[in-house]
Design a protein around this motif. Structure first.
Motif, short mmCIF file in Angstrom:
data_model
loop_
_atom_site.label_atom_id
_atom_site.label_comp_id
_atom_site.label_asym_id
_atom_site.label_seq_id
_atom_site.Cartn_x
_atom_site.Cartn_y
_atom_site.Cartn_z
N UNK A 1 15.22 5.33 15.26
CA UNK A 1 14.18 6.33 15.50
C UNK A 1 13.34 6.42 14.24
N UNK A 2 12.07 6.17 14.38
CA UNK A 2 11.16 6.12 13.24
C UNK A 2 10.15 7.26 13.30
N UNK A 3 9.63 7.63 12.13
CA UNK A 3 8.56 8.63 12.04
C UNK A 3 7.56 8.15 11.00
N UNK A 4 6.29 8.11 11.38
CA UNK A 4 5.23 7.66 10.49
C UNK A 4 4.39 8.86 10.03
N UNK A 5 4.49 9.25 8.76
CA UNK A 5 3.60 10.30 8.26
C UNK A 5 2.19 9.74 8.12
N UNK A 6 1.21 10.61 8.21
CA UNK A 6 -0.18 10.22 7.96
C UNK A 6 -0.92 11.45 7.46
N UNK A 7 -2.19 11.32 7.17
CA UNK A 7 -2.97 12.43 6.62
C UNK A 7 -3.35 13.37 7.78
N UNK A 8 -2.58 14.44 7.95
CA UNK A 8 -2.78 15.33 9.10
C UNK A 8 -4.09 16.10 9.00
N UNK B 1 8.40 18.59 14.44
CA UNK B 1 8.16 18.01 13.13
C UNK B 1 6.92 17.14 13.17
N UNK B 2 6.08 17.28 12.16
CA UNK B 2 4.86 16.48 12.11
C UNK B 2 5.18 15.00 11.93
N UNK B 3 4.22 14.18 12.27
CA UNK B 3 4.35 12.75 12.15
C UNK B 3 4.28 12.08 13.50
N UNK B 4 3.99 10.79 13.48
CA UNK B 4 3.94 10.00 14.70
C UNK B 4 5.32 9.39 14.92
N UNK B 5 5.99 9.80 15.97
CA UNK B 5 7.36 9.37 16.24
C UNK B 5 7.37 8.17 17.18
N UNK B 6 8.28 7.23 16.90
CA UNK B 6 8.41 6.02 17.72
C UNK B 6 9.80 5.44 17.50
N UNK B 7 10.10 4.34 18.15
CA UNK B 7 11.43 3.74 18.01
C UNK B 7 11.29 2.23 17.84
N UNK B 8 12.27 1.67 17.15
CA UNK B 8 12.35 0.23 16.96
C UNK B 8 13.68 -0.25 17.53
N UNK B 9 13.62 -1.20 18.45
CA UNK B 9 14.81 -1.73 19.12
C UNK B 9 15.07 -3.16 18.69
N UNK B 10 16.35 -3.50 18.52
CA UNK B 10 16.80 -4.84 18.21
C UNK B 10 17.05 -5.08 16.73
N UNK B 11 18.27 -5.42 16.36
CA UNK B 11 19.44 -5.52 17.24
C UNK B 11 20.09 -4.16 17.54
N UNK C 1 -5.29 20.91 15.69
CA UNK C 1 -4.52 21.78 14.81
C UNK C 1 -3.13 22.05 15.40
N UNK C 2 -3.07 22.29 16.71
CA UNK C 2 -1.78 22.60 17.34
C UNK C 2 -0.85 21.41 17.38
N UNK C 3 -1.38 20.25 17.76
CA UNK C 3 -0.49 19.12 18.03
C UNK C 3 -0.32 18.17 16.86
N UNK C 4 -1.37 17.92 16.10
CA UNK C 4 -1.20 17.07 14.92
C UNK C 4 -0.28 17.75 13.91
N UNK C 5 -0.40 19.07 13.80
CA UNK C 5 0.46 19.81 12.87
C UNK C 5 1.77 20.27 13.50
N UNK C 6 2.02 19.87 14.74
CA UNK C 6 3.30 20.17 15.42
C UNK C 6 3.63 21.66 15.32
N UNK C 7 2.72 22.49 15.80
CA UNK C 7 2.93 23.94 15.74
C UNK C 7 4.02 24.41 16.70
#
Length: 254
Positions: free
Chosen positions: A194-201, A180-190, A222-228
């Protein structure tokens, strides 16, 4: 004790994706930002490391296998890594060479959290959301009994799983997501989010192609930003690397 911790993994030198995550209000306000490896092996390595360096003491850096390989000698079969290794300044290479395999923080609501890239014992080791309970017991055998949460990266697919009384978290990949496209990351506490940040691909691909001197930057973007690459194909490939036999009729990508 940190109240909120943002976890960014597998950025892989994708500067627009990193910038998008760092602009998130929850990341901007987090007490700590943990970088769980594979930071620079991509089309904008030096620029990515410079931006991460600007986070100062708020950032906690962990070594990934690709970071180690940039310093020790990138695999010949990964052209972008071979190229990226040649772009690092001496100070950047020295920093990557000195990164720890693991680090630990006490996080409000979660207790002791151990951060790594592959597993706590090996920066390249593969474990997946559907790895067997026995496999998880093996890779976590050396972890102190007081650690309640283990955060890993490496496989570019976000998941949480309760295993042998511990919560395992993979934030996914900022710069090279699978499935899935987007920049994936996580927020801990408390808790754990699991978060995903869309941006202009499209704009990100154009920028990477224009700003990177890597000869295949446009194709990489093209391959990785668009999560092919699908998560299902990635699980098949990583499952083989973990030692599994493919399911009948499921050969996965070549």
């Amino acid at each position: 004790m940190p109240q909120r911790v943002a976890v960014l993994s597998d950025i892989h030198g994708a500067l627009p994706a990193l910038e998008a995550v760092l602009a998130e209000p929850a990341v901007r306000s987090a007490e700590r930002i943990v970088l769980t490896g594979d930071l620079a092996a991509g089309p904008q390595p030096a620029e990515t490391l410079d931006l991460l360096d600007s986070l100062g003491d708020r950032a906690l850096w962990i070594r990934g296998n690709a970071d180690r390989e940039l310093v020790e000698g990138a695999p010949a079969g990964i052209p972008v890594s071979v190229w990226a290794a040649e772009q690092l300044r001496p100070d950047q290479a020295e920093r990557l060479a000195g990164l720890p395999l693991t680090a630990e923080l006490d996080v409000d609501g979660l207790g002791r959290v151990l951060f790594c890239h592959g597993t706590p014992r090996d920066d390249a080791e593969i474990v997946l959301a559907d790895s067997s309970a026995g496999r998880w017991a093996e890779v976590l055998a050396g972890v102190d009994a007081g650690v309640e949460v283990i955060v890993c990266g490496n496989t570019h697919m976000p998941f949480t799983r309760l295993v042998h009384g511990r919560l395992v978290v993979n934030p996914g990949s900022v710069g090279m997501p699978y499935g899935r496209r987007g920049a994936h990351w996580a927020l801990l506490g408390p808790g754990v989010e699991l978060r995903r940040t869309p941006y202009d691909y499209t704009a990100a691909c154009a920028r990477i192609a224009a700003e990177s001197a890597f000869p295949d930057a446009a194709a990489w973007a093209d391959e990785y930003v668009h999560a092919r690459n699908s998560a299902e194909d990635a699980l098949t490939v990583f499952g083989r690397m973990e030692g599994r036999r493919p399911a009948p009729g499921d050969s996965g990508p070549s």
